[in-house]
Write a protein that holds these residues in place. Structure first.
Motif, PDB file in Angstrom:
ATOM      1  N   ASP A  48       0.863  -1.175   0.000  1.00 16.04           N
ATOM      2  CA  ASP A  48       0.000   0.000   0.000  1.00 16.04           C
ATOM      3  C   ASP A  48       0.907   1.234   0.000  1.00 16.04           C
ATOM      4  O   ASP A  48       1.542   1.563   1.000  1.00 16.04           O
ATOM      5  CB  ASP A  48      -0.904  -0.016   1.235  1.00 16.04           C
ATOM      6  N   PHE A  74       0.353   4.416  -0.069  1.00 16.35           N
ATOM      7  CA  PHE A  74       0.009   5.473   0.892  1.00 16.35           C
ATOM      8  C   PHE A  74       0.589   5.165   2.275  1.00 16.35           C
ATOM      9  O   PHE A  74       1.075   6.039   2.972  1.00 16.35           O
ATOM     10  CB  PHE A  74      -1.509   5.615   1.013  1.00 16.35           C
ATOM     11  N   LYS A  75       0.510   3.888   2.655  1.00 16.68           N
ATOM     12  CA  LYS A  75       1.022   3.510   3.980  1.00 16.68           C
ATOM     13  C   LYS A  75       2.537   3.593   4.029  1.00 16.68           C
ATOM     14  O   LYS A  75       3.110   3.947   5.057  1.00 16.68           O
ATOM     15  CB  LYS A  75       0.557   2.094   4.350  1.00 16.68           C
ATOM     16  N   ALA A 115       3.270   7.107   4.578  1.00 15.47           N
ATOM     17  CA  ALA A 115       2.887   7.508   5.943  1.00 15.47           C
ATOM     18  C   ALA A 115       3.927   7.030   6.949  1.00 15.47           C
ATOM     19  O   ALA A 115       4.253   7.728   7.905  1.00 15.47           O
ATOM     20  CB  ALA A 115       1.507   6.957   6.287  1.00 15.47           C
ATOM     21  N   ARG A 116       4.469   5.825   6.708  1.00 11.38           N
ATOM     22  CA  ARG A 116       5.467   5.290   7.627  1.00 11.38           C
ATOM     23  C   ARG A 116       6.682   6.215   7.705  1.00 11.38           C
ATOM     24  O   ARG A 116       7.316   6.343   8.734  1.00 11.38           O
ATOM     25  CB  ARG A 116       5.887   3.892   7.167  1.00 11.38           C
ATOM     26  N   TYR A 117       6.989   6.865   6.575  1.00 12.03           N
ATOM     27  CA  TYR A 117       8.114   7.807   6.565  1.00 12.03           C
ATOM     28  C   TYR A 117       7.636   9.250   6.774  1.00 12.03           C
ATOM     29  O   TYR A 117       8.284  10.203   6.341  1.00 12.03           O
ATOM     30  CB  TYR A 117       8.895   7.681   5.253  1.00 12.03           C
ATOM     31  N   GLY A 118       6.476   9.402   7.402  1.00 14.49           N
ATOM     32  CA  GLY A 118       5.995  10.737   7.765  1.00 14.49           C
ATOM     33  C   GLY A 118       5.557  11.597   6.599  1.00 14.49           C
ATOM     34  O   GLY A 118       5.414  12.806   6.741  1.00 14.49           O
ATOM     35  N   ALA A 119       5.330  11.000   5.425  1.00 19.04           N
ATOM     36  CA  ALA A 119       4.966  11.801   4.255  1.00 19.04           C
ATOM     37  C   ALA A 119       3.474  11.710   3.969  1.00 19.04           C
ATOM     38  O   ALA A 119       2.833  10.712   4.284  1.00 19.04           O
ATOM     39  CB  ALA A 119       5.751  11.335   3.034  1.00 19.04           C
ATOM     40  N   MET A 120       2.924  12.755   3.379  1.00 22.79           N
ATOM     41  CA  MET A 120       1.561  12.724   2.876  1.00 22.79           C
ATOM     42  C   MET A 120       1.667  12.631   1.357  1.00 22.79           C
ATOM     43  O   MET A 120       2.451  13.354   0.743  1.00 22.79           O
ATOM     44  CB  MET A 120       0.814  14.003   3.236  1.00 22.79           C
ATOM     45  N   SER A 121       0.870  11.756   0.759  1.00 22.24           N
ATOM     46  CA  SER A 121       1.011  11.549  -0.679  1.00 22.24           C
ATOM     47  C   SER A 121      -0.323  11.677  -1.379  1.00 22.24           C
ATOM     48  O   SER A 121      -1.378  11.552  -0.751  1.00 22.24           O
ATOM     49  CB  SER A 121       1.592  10.161  -0.944  1.00 22.24           C
ATOM     50  N   PHE A 153       4.371  13.915  -3.051  1.00 15.08           N
ATOM     51  CA  PHE A 153       4.327  13.761  -1.595  1.00 15.08           C
ATOM     52  C   PHE A 153       4.882  15.022  -0.963  1.00 15.08           C
ATOM     53  O   PHE A 153       5.622  15.780  -1.599  1.00 15.08           O
ATOM     54  CB  PHE A 153       5.111  12.520  -1.125  1.00 15.08           C
ATOM     55  N   SER A 154       4.519  15.251   0.291  1.00  7.47           N
ATOM     56  CA  SER A 154       5.201  16.272   1.071  1.00  7.47           C
ATOM     57  C   SER A 154       5.662  15.609   2.350  1.00  7.47           C
ATOM     58  O   SER A 154       4.976  14.760   2.916  1.00  7.47           O
ATOM     59  CB  SER A 154       4.295  17.472   1.340  1.00  7.47           C
ATOM     60  N   THR A 196       8.613  15.939   5.953  1.00  9.49           N
ATOM     61  CA  THR A 196       9.524  16.777   6.722  1.00  9.49           C
ATOM     62  C   THR A 196      10.828  16.026   6.989  1.00  9.49           C
ATOM     63  O   THR A 196      11.766  16.609   7.502  1.00  9.49           O
ATOM     64  CB  THR A 196       8.900  17.175   8.075  1.00  9.49           C
ATOM     65  N   ASP A 197      10.869  14.763   6.663  1.00 14.15           N
ATOM     66  CA  ASP A 197      12.050  13.952   6.970  1.00 14.15           C
ATOM     67  C   ASP A 197      12.079  12.766   6.002  1.00 14.15           C
ATOM     68  O   ASP A 197      11.151  12.579   5.238  1.00 14.15           O
ATOM     69  CB  ASP A 197      11.953  13.462   8.417  1.00 14.15           C
ATOM     70  N   PHE A 198      13.135  11.986   6.048  1.00 15.33           N
ATOM     71  CA  PHE A 198      13.246  10.777   5.224  1.00 15.33           C
ATOM     72  C   PHE A 198      13.040  11.070   3.736  1.00 15.33           C
ATOM     73  O   PHE A 198      12.326  10.346   3.043  1.00 15.33           O
ATOM     74  CB  PHE A 198      12.238   9.710   5.690  1.00 15.33           C
TER      75      PHE A 198
END
Lengths: 427, 427
Positions: free
Chosen positions: B81, B83-84, B87-93, B106-107, B109-111
């Motif tokens: 998945d 999207f997941k 999300a695991r790497y703190g990103a919104m996609s 994606f946006s 702040t890290d990774f």
């Protein structure tokens, strides 16, 4: 619906507390393209011991359970993929767990009603089974190992561990590979029922939207769900002694340039507006001393011992407070030597009026530009509300601070015995 | 790596074209908390007829296939998945399909490394099967019906349909319930192989990052994949006649307040920097005439026939161009009457020097604030690059426009015969 108006900023938050205790805030920002919504619970990694409402004995839960719970909220009984539902309505969604907050959020440009409904419903429909909890352990274990391998996270968390002797802030937010093994379905439901009760949560919506409409939608959504009023949750925290746990910690990892973080533990715990005064008096002082336009930063930059990403921050909450400084450096000990000398001199003579004004103007400017971002407003507003303070007060507080207050605060905060250092060196 | 420097804005884009033809742009923005990355293909709903490189006959594909393809890209052979993973790497996609672009983004702040790798890999690993294509039809059918039920989308798309006689812009981006039934695995792969070739795509990364590092990561990722160089794709568009298809369209839906959209079809097709000059001469003119601080807007607002969300836009591309005006109104015909009278007067006398300066300053201010958002920079930069123009030129273009150019452009654009009106009325 009550309007909390800030005349200076020409900003309003429209607040309502629903019958089930949920606090709803809508901050309309005309002309914003994106709407940002956050559904947050005052619950994070530090909430490891508490009395469940209705019980008499305290419960201690495994480290990392708040973060585990956040992961499991995306599991829906009907098999729906929440991320895809948001994407279908053009929204980007995410969630995060911090020391004291777990937040679920989306940003969208359209279909606000649909996206808000998705947000409210998935967070309020937990679905934990023995199977899906076991499966998640593998995923979270991977995530823990990923953070363990991340030198930026390690240098930061080694510092936090070095500052606190018994406070649960020193527990890694995700727990450890061992502690998450103790998590099961029943413990998750116990935490969920305690901390995800609407009376421990808030919804903050920021964007070009109609407050009355958003409030009506959320009120109607909540009215269709059954929640009993719940008393305040009793949280139990150990008494943290004043001294830091250790003055210095070093670790070696596979990196090319050493990483340095250091900071001062702070035992002051003012509340409400005093918390903001304390926070920004300290912050303006630190910006003046070591911000990008300070003599100290420029000296280190010229010497080549820090790069432009060297930074500082000051976190002040009702439960813990500390400053952080750091970045990459080819010579961490030289940085510490230069900084400690400059801080000692500042404690003696104070910062100058000119440096104070420069730092204050810069921080006011940053805060004003924050008000252009729906995301930044929603996040800060939630943070300060949970800490019983008003985010909109900050600019006014900064404008009314005096040089004497800032110098006084620096003397209280930059106590040499409260310094902790964390370094990650190349192998 | 070539630096495209804009001295005025103190901004650089670091560009590289890889061996496989992929254009990579990195725009470093120091101090930005979020990094925004977009992986885009010059391919949208209007690309319905084209010659596949290596073939001689044109291919016509079912309406809505670009959007269908976007949906299917999230399907991974390993069942992951996407999207997941983000999300695991703190990103919104997310992803979107427009008339001429499909973008995956994606946006975070890290990774950044992990998230960029995820982005590049999932978009370059299509996995279409007869089963998953059939299953998607139901999901997209739902989405089409959702848009069909959305009065804001209907009033907008009825307007576009009213403007164009044969141009494929008048095809709904998602197609129709009927056309998507014609989509199968082979057609999807044909479109994918044609338009998702790296030579038809770009990666734009904006944030506080190191351009050399990002370029190296993308170069290495692409070097590990096998793409043959591909010639330019031949796209076939029908000749759109000048007149609009219909002057007015009305529809009734379950709403409480009527919705009005109107606009002027524009046959001018300047390219490169002239496109930007054209676009902003028109835009400044329209802002002066009907923007929030214009006499016209205020007259309508005072009269209570528009609310604060009444707005305008001007879209200019190499393939189509038109203005749009609209919002909610209790009396759409009164709005049209007032606007047409004011526009006729403006064509006669031109806008004033004062109105021109006010509008230009406002639009320059908006553009400057755009440069504070990684998301806005990435989106605009991609759009203008695909149209062979330079986003960073816009402020300079606006500063050098004259009142005479703006009035000339208004006379060319606001031709009464080119007006189309779309209204959605309450049932």
């Amino acid at each position: 619906m009550r309007e909390i108006r800030n005349e200076q900023l020409k900003l309003s938050a429209f607040h309502d507390q629903l019958d089930n205790g949920l606090d709803v805030y809508v901050i309309p920002r005309e002309g914003f393209k994106q709407t940002y919504a956050m559904f947050s619970t005052k619950y994070g990694s530090i909430d490891r011991e508490f009395v469940v409402p209705g019980e008499s004995e305290p419960t201690i839960v495994p480290d990392g359970i708040a973060h585990f719970l956040e992961h499991k909220m995306f599991e829906q009984e009907n098999g729906e993929d929440v991320f895809k539902t948001f994407a279908r309505y053009g929204a980007m969604s995410n969630a995060f767990t911090s020391f004291d907050t777990t937040a679920y959020l989306f940003s969208s440009t359209d279909f606000l009603d649909e996206n808000l409904t998705t947000l409210l419903n998935y967070v309020q429909e937990p679905f934990f089974t023995d199977e899906n909890v076991e499966k998640e352990k593998g995923i979270i274990e991977q995530e823990i190992r990923m953070y363990d391998d991340d030198p930026n996270w390690r240098v930061y968390f080694n510092l936090i561990e070095g500052m606190y002797q018994v406070h649960p802030i020193a527990i890694d937010i995700a727990g450890t590979v061992e502690t998450i093994q103790q998590i099961d379905k029943d413990t998750l439901y116990k935490c969920y029922n305690t901390f995800y009760h609407p009376s421990n949560m808030s919804v903050v919506v920021v964007g070009d939207c109609d407050p009355a409409h958003v409030h009506a939608l959320i009120r109607e959504n909540q009215a269709g769900k059954k929640f009993q009023r719940q008393p305040e949750i009793e949280r139990i925290f150990p008494d943290e002694p004043t001294p830091v746990r250790r003055a210095r910690h070093e670790e070696r990892m596979l990196i090319s340039m050493p990483k340095l973080q250091f900071g001062y533990k702070d035992m002051s715990r003012p509340t409400g507006k005093d918390m903001i005064i304390n926070e920004y008096a300290t912050s303006i002082g630190l910006e003046a001393l070591i911000g990008k336009s300070s003599a100290l930063f420029n000296k280190m930059y010229e010497e080549g011992i820090v790069d432009k990403r060297f930074g500082w921050s000051y976190d002040a909450t009702p439960r813990f407070a500390h400053s952080l400084f750091g970045g990459n450096s080819k010579d961490p000990d030289r940085v510490l030597q230069v900084v400690e000398a400059a801080f000692a001199e500042a404690l003696q003579n104070g910062i100058s009026e000119a440096d104070f004004n420069r730092a204050r103007n810069k921080m006011i400017g940053q805060m004003v530009s924050t008000l252009d971002s729906a995301r930044a407003i929603a996040r800060h507003f939630t943070t300060y509300t949970f800490r019983n303070a008003d985010f909109f007060d900050i600019i006014d507080v900064m404008e009314n601070l005096t040089l004497e207050q800032v110098n006084q605060r620096l003397r209280e905060h930059l106590v040499p015995e409260m310094l902790t250092v964390s370094i990650v060196l190349p192998k």
